[in-house]
Design an enzyme around this catalytic site. Structure first.
Site, PDB file in Angstrom:
ATOM      1  CB  ALA A 257      -0.941  -0.003   1.202  1.00 18.17           C
TER       2      ALA A 257
ATOM      3  CG  ASP B  33      -0.022  -8.097   0.439  1.00 13.15           C
ATOM      4  OD1 ASP B  33      -1.000  -8.621   0.998  1.00 13.15           O
ATOM      5  OD2 ASP B  33       0.166  -6.866   0.427  1.00 13.15           O
TER       6      ASP B  33
END
Length: 467
Positions: free
Chosen positions: A12, A238
């Site tokens: 992110a 992830d």
């Protein structure tokens, strides 16, 4: 000669391309390219710039050629839940709107009026979070039905990036489970749930598993890069890749520590029982149909935002040091309170929470940082207690992986509050897990058990004991 695999790991806040190979029973990593990732405001929404992300991936691939590295394969992982829709001409219908966008406000409650929470949990096993894909899609149906009506292809962020590499559309399993639209038992799209919500079932793609070869690079990319390679699916979520890098999982709770903190255990089957629902745990799909039974905690996003609010005047290391030097008592916050998901000012939000709950208000940078770290440690302790309650057993150790495992203060706090041994490492867990899936597909490694033994001997893991 050892084959090189290229992991594209995008989180992110940043992305990286890392080459991995096995030599003399050691897994070797080499960072090729690193770049920033951030939310941008576009068309009234908070979005990801997927075109920029793909450009950065291409820059990284070209650097491989400059370094005379010819990877045999490439695979991409990112965060979960976010997606794009393509039209009949395979053009983007939507921006890649971020899970932090407020468009899902109230959507979870509306969906619960249509589908009982108990039913949705028993079928999907996914924890209830306002930003789950199911609520993003329902918001789109409610506010932009004409867009949804034109959608021919649903692709999650790594699916779309893989499509740009190959021209092949598919939905990878581990990320697809985060949508709350995959049946935990059939491991397929749940047609009944999708149809009940009035979504177009036909836009969802075939489910592909980690280790599957998606295809080769498109011809125009081969010409641009000067070489070709296989595109092999890792666990594109992830966290799914990161957990593969935990060296030892027996009697161990893992914490994948980054922007989010994911705390849980690996399991052979989904646990869709009432107690798990009450504790709001999730059952995310993993490689080889393993399940990651975990809880999603706000994580280091809070300290990232604190640093940003201080206009990046202090490094993360300095904030840790300031925190260690605080002698006064400061308040603690519930890190999972939705007010911390994307506040206008994280520092002010933390201070307001402490005022509203009649606690000492953190003022200095060190006090604010201490509040964040102490609050995170408390949230981990609560999750550990809930996991042990559900499994009716005590877990002996905690393994912190990912970039957050470099925070020695937080590692020690976890050891102190849980009274367990804490192991920290490896740092690049997600990239390692991504590479492992590719190496297994290429038959460079036999299976995940061999891979974990390799990881154990290849990377430093630090130990913390409680006071």
């Amino acid at each position: 000669m050892a084959k090189h695999c290229l992991a594209v790991d995008i989180g992110a806040s940043s992305g990286r391309l890392i080459v991995g190979s096995v030599n003399e029973r050691q897994l070797h990593l080499q960072e090729i390219h690193r770049f920033k990732n951030q939310i941008v405001e576009k068309n009234g929404h908070f979005c990801w710039d997927v075109n920029e992300l793909f450009d950065q991936i291409k820059i990284g691939i070209k650097r491989c050629d400059e370094l005379d590295i010819k990877p045999a394969s490439i695979g991409i992982d990112t965060w979960a839940v976010d997606f794009v829709l393509l039209d009949e001409h395979d053009q983007l219908l939507t921006d890649a709107i971020s899970y932090r966008d407020p468009r899902t406000d109230g959507m979870m409650e509306e969906v619960s009026d249509i589908l009982m929470k108990e039913r949705l949990y028993l079928e999907t096993g996914i924890q209830f979070q306002k930003f789950n894909t199911i609520y993003q899609l329902y918001s789109l149906k409610k506010h932009s039905p004409e867009v949804l009506a034109k959608a021919k292809s649903f692709l999650m962020i790594p699916d779309y990036l893989h499509y740009l590499l190959t021209g092949v559309k598919a939905n990878e399993y581990t990320n697809a489970t985060s949508t709350q639209l995959i049946n935990a038992f059939t491991k397929k799209w749940d047609k009944e749930i999708i149809n009940t919500l009035g979504l177009n079932f036909d836009m969802f793609q075939d489910i592909k598993m980690p280790k599957e070869k998606l295809g080769r690079l498109k011809e125009e990319l081969v010409e641009e890069f000067g070489f070709s390679m296989d595109v092999i699916l890792p666990a594109t979520h992830d966290t799914g890749s990161a957990v593969l890098a935990v060296p030892e999982l027996e009697d161990t709770i893992y914490v994948s520590s980054g922007t989010w903190s994911l705390i849980g255990v690996e399991n052979d089957f989904p646990i869709c029982v009432t107690k798990a629902l009450d504790y709001n745990f999730t059952n995310e799909g993993g490689m080889d149909y393993q399940f990651r039974f975990l809880k999603n905690i706000m994580g280091l996003w809070m300290i990232q935002e604190v640093r940003r609010n201080y206009k990046n005047k202090y490094s993360f290391t300095e904030l840790v040091e300031f925190s260690e030097n605080v002698s006064s008592i400061v308040g603690k916050v519930n890190v999972d309170d939705q007010r911390f998901l994307k506040p206008d000012n994280m520092i002010e939000e933390i201070q307001n929470y402490c005022r509203e709950t009649n606690q000492p208000v953190p003022i200095s940078p060190g006090e604010v940082a201490k509040c964040v770290f102490d609050s995170l440690a408390d949230s981990y302790q609560k999750a550990v207690t809930e996991i042990e309650d559900i499994f009716e057993k005590e877990f002996k150790t905690i393994n912190v992986i990912g970039g957050g495992c470099q925070n020695q203060l937080l590692n020690q706090l976890i050891a102190d509050v849980t009274k367990k041994e804490v192991f920290a490492g490896p740092v690049e867990a997600t990239a390692i897990g991504n590479i492992i899936a590719q190496l297994i597909a290429l038959k460079e490694i036999k299976d995940i058990n061999e891979a974990r033994g390799l990881i154990k001997h290849s990377f430093e893991v630090k130990k913390y004991v409680h006071a």
